[in-house]
Design an enzyme around this catalytic site. Structure first.
Site, PDB file in Angstrom:
ATOM      1  N   LYS A  51       0.843  -1.203   0.000  1.00  0.00           N
ATOM      2  CA  LYS A  51       0.000   0.000   0.000  1.00  0.00           C
ATOM      3  C   LYS A  51       0.875   1.248   0.000  1.00  0.00           C
ATOM      4  CE  LYS A  51      -3.851  -2.407   2.127  1.00  0.00           C
ATOM      5  NZ  LYS A  51      -4.528  -2.846   3.347  1.00  0.00           N
ATOM      6  N   GLN A  95      -4.397  -1.616   9.532  1.00  0.00           N
ATOM      7  CA  GLN A  95      -4.342  -2.922   8.875  1.00  0.00           C
ATOM      8  C   GLN A  95      -4.983  -4.008   9.757  1.00  0.00           C
ATOM      9  OE1 GLN A  95      -3.137  -3.482   5.669  1.00  0.00           O
ATOM     10  NE2 GLN A  95      -3.944  -5.524   5.948  1.00  0.00           N
ATOM     11  N   ASP A 118     -10.739   3.001   4.198  1.00  0.00           N
ATOM     12  CA  ASP A 118     -11.217   1.626   4.004  1.00  0.00           C
ATOM     13  C   ASP A 118     -12.743   1.581   3.873  1.00  0.00           C
ATOM     14  OD1 ASP A 118      -9.300  -0.333   3.728  1.00  0.00           O
ATOM     15  OD2 ASP A 118      -8.935  -0.536   5.884  1.00  0.00           O
TER      16      ASP A 118
END
Ligand code: NAD
Length: 283
Positions: A51, A95, A118
């Site tokens: 990422k 994460q 997200d």
């Protein structure tokens, strides 16, 4: 036709990079994505690296924050709050999975919804279900882009989604419904899965069971999106939820694993970060 998520992700990222180059001049800085990794899980560390690398490739600045697995929930939330208050941070991602002693929902709810790249915060989930503006979860968003790229007609079709997680199955079912598909959601309690999958014009499989869907379970011409990423216990190789060799000959379009949904998830993460940044700058 095998739909390449890699190629489409490249197009999406080139488009983002072009916008970043002009926004940097207009607004005086580039978008910033901050990714928090708790613990040392190698798979999670790999995702975080990827990422960060791809954020750099499109011209974002990015910060990786590594925290020990022993950190308390309270300390982690304090860190998130610090980033919420930082004007220079546009997107925050924690994460997953988190160590067992940390309640995932508590951490997600602590992220500023306007920085929740997200799209997991309940305000963004609420916006999805009420068709309001908000940040849409990356994998479902990427799946719709893949179907559109492949020219798959969604309206009026029967879409079968297997899996009902908050991250993939549930939101992708809603996005398909919003595009006027008739949607069936199947899951681990579904009896006779094959009788349902055989009626699908569009089949999205997000379960995490290697090669569960075989050629005899699909009809001719089906569009197949394989979200699953697992390691085949026999070969140790990366495997999807779909048995590609037997399903591909019957499918009109299909995504490979790897190289299908995965690259689109990160491309959509970057798109979400850019959206958070532009909303802030244009406010
Ligand atoms: P999850 O474990 O949260 O949910 C799995 C879902 O599958 C559940 O709803 C369960 O009911 C259903 N299920 C499990 N076994 C089943 C069976 N035999 N028959 C029918 N339904 C069954 O998983 P998730 O987070 O949604 O992820 C699913 C898969 O997708 C995993 O392999 C994950 O690694 C992968 N994934 C990939 C990406 C990507 O970017 N490519 C993103 C997220 C998840």
């Amino acid at each position: 036709m095998v739909i390449s998520g890699k190629e489409l992700a490249k197009e999406v990222k080139e488009n983002i990079a072009r916008k970043v180059a002009s926004y940097r001049i207009e607004y005086g800085r580039e978008p910033n994505l901050c990714v928090i990794l708790v613990g040392e899980d190698p798979a999670s560390a790999g995702y975080v690296r990827s990422k960060g690398k791809q954020a750099g490739e499109v011209g974002f600045s990015h910060t990786e924050i590594h925290l020990p697995a022993t950190i308390t929930e309270h300390e982690l939330i304090d860190k998130v709050k610090e980033l919420n208050a930082d004007e220079g941070v546009d997107g925050i991602l924690v994460q997953l999975p988190l160590p067992k002693h940390i309640r995932k929902h508590r951490v997600i709810e602590s992220i500023d919804p306007a920085k929740d790249v997200d799209g997991f915060h309940s305000k963004n989930v609420d916006a999805l279900w009420h068709r309001l503006p908000g940040i849409r979860a990356c994998t479902p968003k990427g799946i719709i882009k893949l179907l559109d790229k492949a020219g798959v007609e969604i309206a009026g079709k029967h879409a079968v989604v297997i899996g009902r997680s908050n991250i993939v199955g549930f939101p992708v079912a809603k996005l398909l419904l919003d595009r006027n598909a008739t949607v069936t959601i199947a899951h681990s309690h579904t009896e006779d899965l094959a009788s349902i999958t055989r009626t699908a014009d569009i089949l999205v499989v997000a379960i995490g069971v290697p090669k569960l869907i075989t050629g005899d379970m699909v009809k001719e011409g089906v569009a197949v999106i394989d979200v699953g990423i697992t390691h085949d216990p026999e070969t140790g190789k990366l495997s999807g939820d779909v048995d590609f060799d037997t399903v591909e000959p019957k499918a009109s379009v299909i995504t490979p694993v790897p190289g299908g949904v995965g690259p689109m998830t990160i491309a959509c993460l970057l798109e979400n970060t850019l959206d958070c940044y532009t909303r802030k700058m244009q406010w």
